[in-house]
Design a protein around this motif. Sequence first.
Motif, mmCIF file in Angstrom:
data_model
loop_
_atom_site.group_PDB
_atom_site.id
_atom_site.type_symbol
_atom_site.label_atom_id
_atom_site.label_comp_id
_atom_site.label_asym_id
_atom_site.label_seq_id
_atom_site.Cartn_x
_atom_site.Cartn_y
_atom_site.Cartn_z
ATOM 1 N N LEU A 49 0.849 -1.189 0.000
ATOM 2 C CA LEU A 49 0.000 0.000 0.000
ATOM 3 C C LEU A 49 0.886 1.242 0.000
ATOM 4 C CD1 LEU A 49 -2.717 -1.040 2.620
ATOM 5 C CD2 LEU A 49 -2.687 -1.445 0.156
ATOM 6 N N VAL A 50 0.595 2.151 -0.914
ATOM 7 C CA VAL A 50 1.411 3.343 -1.131
ATOM 8 C C VAL A 50 0.965 4.483 -0.219
ATOM 9 C CG1 VAL A 50 2.091 5.063 -2.868
ATOM 10 C CG2 VAL A 50 1.822 2.665 -3.518
ATOM 11 N N LYS A 51 1.916 5.252 0.255
ATOM 12 C CA LYS A 51 1.615 6.418 1.086
ATOM 13 C C LYS A 51 0.721 7.399 0.329
ATOM 14 C CE LYS A 51 6.016 6.342 3.630
ATOM 15 N NZ LYS A 51 7.270 7.077 3.888
ATOM 16 N N GLY A 52 -0.296 7.908 1.024
ATOM 17 C CA GLY A 52 -1.138 8.943 0.457
ATOM 18 C C GLY A 52 -2.180 8.467 -0.536
ATOM 19 N N LYS A 53 -2.330 7.150 -0.692
ATOM 20 C CA LYS A 53 -3.292 6.614 -1.651
ATOM 21 C C LYS A 53 -4.491 6.013 -0.911
ATOM 22 C CE LYS A 53 -3.353 3.734 -5.848
ATOM 23 N NZ LYS A 53 -2.522 2.888 -6.755
ATOM 24 N N SER A 54 -5.638 5.995 -1.558
ATOM 25 C CA SER A 54 -6.841 5.408 -0.961
ATOM 26 C C SER A 54 -7.165 4.088 -1.653
ATOM 27 C CB SER A 54 -8.028 6.370 -1.077
ATOM 28 O OG SER A 54 -8.276 6.700 -2.436
ATOM 29 N N TYR A 55 -7.564 3.108 -0.845
ATOM 30 C CA TYR A 55 -7.865 1.773 -1.345
ATOM 31 C C TYR A 55 -9.242 1.339 -0.861
ATOM 32 C CZ TYR A 55 -2.815 1.531 -2.127
ATOM 33 O OH TYR A 55 -1.538 1.787 -2.546
ATOM 34 N N VAL A 56 -9.898 0.523 -1.683
ATOM 35 C CA VAL A 56 -11.132 -0.119 -1.266
ATOM 36 C C VAL A 56 -10.960 -1.623 -1.431
ATOM 37 C CG1 VAL A 56 -13.563 -0.502 -1.828
ATOM 38 C CG2 VAL A 56 -12.667 1.808 -1.769
ATOM 39 N N LEU A 57 -11.261 -2.366 -0.376
ATOM 40 C CA LEU A 57 -11.230 -3.823 -0.415
ATOM 41 C C LEU A 57 -12.664 -4.332 -0.414
ATOM 42 C CD1 LEU A 57 -9.554 -6.471 -0.304
ATOM 43 C CD2 LEU A 57 -9.744 -6.339 2.193
ATOM 44 N N MET A 58 -13.040 -5.011 -1.501
ATOM 45 C CA MET A 58 -14.393 -5.530 -1.643
ATOM 46 C C MET A 58 -14.357 -7.053 -1.680
ATOM 47 S SD MET A 58 -15.947 -2.847 -4.474
ATOM 48 C CE MET A 58 -17.662 -3.230 -4.031
ATOM 49 N N GLY A 59 -15.515 -7.654 -1.482
ATOM 50 C CA GLY A 59 -15.602 -9.103 -1.542
ATOM 51 C C GLY A 59 -16.858 -9.593 -0.857
ATOM 52 N N PRO A 60 -17.291 -10.803 -1.166
ATOM 53 C CA PRO A 60 -18.497 -11.358 -0.546
ATOM 54 C C PRO A 60 -18.283 -11.667 0.932
ATOM 55 C CG PRO A 60 -17.394 -13.017 -1.877
ATOM 56 C CD PRO A 60 -16.676 -11.730 -2.137
ATOM 57 N N ASN A 61 -19.369 -11.944 1.633
ATOM 58 C CA ASN A 61 -19.273 -12.346 3.039
ATOM 59 C C ASN A 61 -18.374 -13.564 3.185
ATOM 60 O OD1 ASN A 61 -20.964 -10.428 4.254
ATOM 61 N ND2 ASN A 61 -22.802 -11.578 3.704
ATOM 62 N N GLY A 62 -17.538 -13.538 4.235
ATOM 63 C CA GLY A 62 -16.691 -14.683 4.507
ATOM 64 C C GLY A 62 -15.462 -14.798 3.633
ATOM 65 N N SER A 63 -15.148 -13.741 2.903
ATOM 66 C CA SER A 63 -13.995 -13.813 1.995
ATOM 67 C C SER A 63 -12.670 -13.533 2.702
ATOM 68 C CB SER A 63 -14.177 -12.833 0.833
ATOM 69 O OG SER A 63 -14.347 -11.510 1.301
ATOM 70 N N TYR A 109 -20.195 -10.975 -7.573
ATOM 71 C CA TYR A 109 -18.825 -11.483 -7.465
ATOM 72 C C TYR A 109 -18.605 -12.811 -8.191
ATOM 73 C CZ TYR A 109 -18.139 -8.005 -3.798
ATOM 74 O OH TYR A 109 -18.030 -6.820 -3.099
ATOM 75 N N ARG A 110 -19.655 -13.475 -8.617
ATOM 76 C CA ARG A 110 -19.512 -14.821 -9.162
ATOM 77 C C ARG A 110 -18.684 -14.863 -10.437
ATOM 78 N NH1 ARG A 110 -25.485 -17.648 -8.290
ATOM 79 N NH2 ARG A 110 -25.483 -17.519 -6.012
ATOM 80 N N TRP A 111 -18.733 -13.793 -11.206
ATOM 81 C CA TRP A 111 -18.025 -13.788 -12.499
ATOM 82 C C TRP A 111 -16.507 -13.697 -12.328
ATOM 83 C CZ3 TRP A 111 -15.044 -9.551 -14.060
ATOM 84 C CH2 TRP A 111 -15.164 -8.399 -13.262
ATOM 85 N N ILE A 112 -16.048 -13.255 -11.139
ATOM 86 C CA ILE A 112 -14.609 -13.063 -10.946
ATOM 87 C C ILE A 112 -13.927 -14.404 -10.638
ATOM 88 C CG2 ILE A 112 -12.841 -11.884 -9.577
ATOM 89 C CD1 ILE A 112 -14.844 -9.702 -9.024
#
Length: 243
Positions: A29-43, A240-243
């Motif tokens: 993770l880079v300084k000063g950057k914003s991230y979003v972590l997505m995923g289904p329940n229990g991932s 998420y199923r297509w991924i």
Amino acid sequence: MSKKNLLELENINLTFKKKKILEGVSLSLVKGKSYVLMGPNGSGKSSLAKVIMGYSSYQPKKGAKIIFQDQEITGLDIDKRARLGIFLSSQSPPDFDGIRVTDLLQTALADKKSYLQIRKEVEKLSQELQLDPTLIKKPLNQAASGGERKKLELLQAAILDPTFLILDEIDTGVDVDALKTISQFIKRHFFKADKTLFLITHYQRILEYLTPGQVLVMKAGRIIKSGNSSLAKLIDKKGYRWI
């Protein structure tokens, strides 16, 4: 570790009650950057956040490495990680019997700010978050709704001023108006060059207000895809199923 990276995770494996939760997660993770972590329940999203924060029940297997600001913190406890500048907003903020938010912050910042300074900041930020002023006079989170608890978490984060902020489902259990207020507050206080934001969510709706630098997708304990905000929109349409 690159000078631009704030946090590096190497080979994070986690098993809980004989079940694999995280499998070989490596991430920079880079300084000063914003991230979003997505995923289904229990991932494994919340589990990854707890590993980073150092929860005792979420210690990764041997061979893992967590480096924060060029310092290996793999074996450090929660308190020491917090003092280094890591903050984790709880998915379900607990009640604190007899302890107000100002008391909690006074304990954490005793060597940095006076009680009067903290109280003034709490009052100012609670107005910005459109919180009922009586809430800050009560024991923390008591008689507070789910949305109010999330706002109180953000208030604490803004005053503690961490370098790395993890928000675990800050958008869950909040109505449309509260979501807009929360999003604006996050953008104002945490979308800054000296801060790194790691936002965990199931849904794309908060991203209608916030545009992250990178979207990461976790499934079955592994980060399997990354992209820009268009990836979140695609997930909103197709799941998420297509991924």
